[in-house]
Each structure stands twice: as structure tokens, then as C-alpha cells.
Design a protein around this motif. Structure first.
Motif, PDB file in Angstrom:
ATOM      1  N   THR A   7      41.475  33.061  31.764  1.00 54.01           N
ATOM      2  CA  THR A   7      40.039  32.879  31.986  1.00 54.01           C
ATOM      3  C   THR A   7      39.264  32.895  30.668  1.00 54.01           C
ATOM      4  O   THR A   7      38.283  32.175  30.515  1.00 54.01           O
ATOM      5  N   LYS A  80      35.067  19.870  33.003  1.00 49.28           N
ATOM      6  CA  LYS A  80      35.644  19.968  34.347  1.00 49.28           C
ATOM      7  C   LYS A  80      37.050  20.557  34.313  1.00 49.28           C
ATOM      8  O   LYS A  80      37.410  21.370  35.175  1.00 49.28           O
ATOM      9  N   ALA A  83      36.728  24.247  33.669  1.00 51.88           N
ATOM     10  CA  ALA A  83      36.177  24.918  34.859  1.00 51.88           C
ATOM     11  C   ALA A  83      37.264  25.075  35.923  1.00 51.88           C
ATOM     12  O   ALA A  83      37.351  26.129  36.582  1.00 51.88           O
ATOM     13  N   ALA A  84      38.111  24.061  36.080  1.00 49.23           N
ATOM     14  CA  ALA A  84      39.212  24.156  37.053  1.00 49.23           C
ATOM     15  C   ALA A  84      40.204  25.242  36.643  1.00 49.23           C
ATOM     16  O   ALA A  84      40.699  25.997  37.493  1.00 49.23           O
ATOM     17  N   PHE A  86      39.478  27.902  34.858  1.00 47.86           N
ATOM     18  CA  PHE A  86      38.800  29.181  35.095  1.00 47.86           C
ATOM     19  C   PHE A  86      38.888  29.562  36.574  1.00 47.86           C
ATOM     20  O   PHE A  86      39.162  30.713  36.911  1.00 47.86           O
ATOM     21  N   GLU A  87      38.659  28.581  37.458  1.00 48.96           N
ATOM     22  CA  GLU A  87      38.744  28.848  38.898  1.00 48.96           C
ATOM     23  C   GLU A  87      40.151  29.267  39.304  1.00 48.96           C
ATOM     24  O   GLU A  87      40.321  30.152  40.148  1.00 48.96           O
ATOM     25  N   ALA A  88      41.159  28.641  38.706  1.00 51.11           N
ATOM     26  CA  ALA A  88      42.545  29.017  39.017  1.00 51.11           C
ATOM     27  C   ALA A  88      42.804  30.461  38.604  1.00 51.11           C
ATOM     28  O   ALA A  88      43.446  31.223  39.338  1.00 51.11           O
ATOM     29  N   ALA A  90      40.543  32.824  38.378  1.00 51.51           N
ATOM     30  CA  ALA A  90      39.792  33.669  39.313  1.00 51.51           C
ATOM     31  C   ALA A  90      40.528  33.784  40.649  1.00 51.51           C
ATOM     32  O   ALA A  90      40.564  34.865  41.259  1.00 51.51           O
ATOM     33  N   ASP A  91      41.131  32.681  41.095  1.00 57.99           N
ATOM     34  CA  ASP A  91      41.911  32.719  42.337  1.00 57.99           C
ATOM     35  C   ASP A  91      43.117  33.652  42.203  1.00 57.99           C
ATOM     36  O   ASP A  91      43.455  34.375  43.143  1.00 57.99           O
ATOM     37  N   ASP A  94      42.001  37.110  42.704  1.00 57.47           N
ATOM     38  CA  ASP A  94      41.799  37.385  44.126  1.00 57.47           C
ATOM     39  C   ASP A  94      43.119  37.677  44.827  1.00 57.47           C
ATOM     40  O   ASP A  94      43.208  38.586  45.662  1.00 57.47           O
TER      41      ASP A  94
END
Length: 102
Positions: A7, A80, A83-84, A86-88, A90-91, A94
Motif C-alpha cells: 500500500t 488507475k 489505485a488498483a 492500493f485496493e488489492a 486494502a482487500d 480485510d
């Protein structure tokens, strides 16, 4: 490599693309300004901490709008992609939090 590293690198890339977008915006806004020198952004990888470093320099006089549109598109795609990533990351956080709760 840790999830925090993933991240952090992604955030660094997002900031780098934001700097590119700011330079493109300045170039477009000043396209008709006499003696304006086009800003260029150089990207370089860093190792501690891992990520991307930007350097803004002034180039030759004059702004070519086609070049600026290409830079804009490249920066958008880079943004983009980061950002993808970063989302991975964050997932993954989780998933780990769910595993720890169970």
C-alpha cells in the motif's frame, strides 16, 4: 514484502502521478504564455522506503498540446494502476482481519 509495503508503494505511485497531472495542467494553462518553459516530471524508483520519487524540471520553451494529452493519458493509466494495487492491498488487510476474528 508486507501488505503495508504494497500500500505504501501504491500510495507513492499515486502521488507521483498526481505530480505529473499538476505539471500537465500547468503546461496546458500556460500554453499561450510567452517564454513559458514546459514542465516535465521525471520518475525514479526509491529503495528506502520503496516507492517512486518525482523531479520537476523546466524543458524547452513552448507547449505542444498533443504531447500534453499523451502525458495526461499516461498519468491517468498510471494513477488507475496504482489505485488498483492500493485496493488489492486494502482487500488483503480485510481478509487478514476476518481470519484473525474467526
Amino acid at each position: 514484502m508486507s501488505i503495508a509495503s504494497i500500500t505504501g508503494i501504491a500510495l507513492s505511485g499515486i502521488n507521483a502521478q498526481t505530480n505529473r497531472l499538476a505539471a500537465v495542467a500547468d503546461n496546458i494553462a500556460n500554453a499561450d504564455t510567452p517564454d513559458y518553459r514546459r514542465q516535465t516530471v521525471s520518475l525514479a524508483s526509491t529503495s528506502d522506503p520503496a516507492g517512486v520519487e518525482t523531479t520537476v524540471t523546466s524543458g524547452p520553451e513552448g507547449v505542444d498540446l498533443a504531447t500534453e494529452m499523451l502525458e495526461l493519458t499516461e498519468a491517468e493509466l498510471g494513477y488507475k494502476a496504482n489505485a488498483a494495487m492500493f485496493e488489492a492491498g486494502a482487500d488483503l488487510w480485510d481478509v487478514l482481519a476476518t481470519i484473525k476474528r474467526d
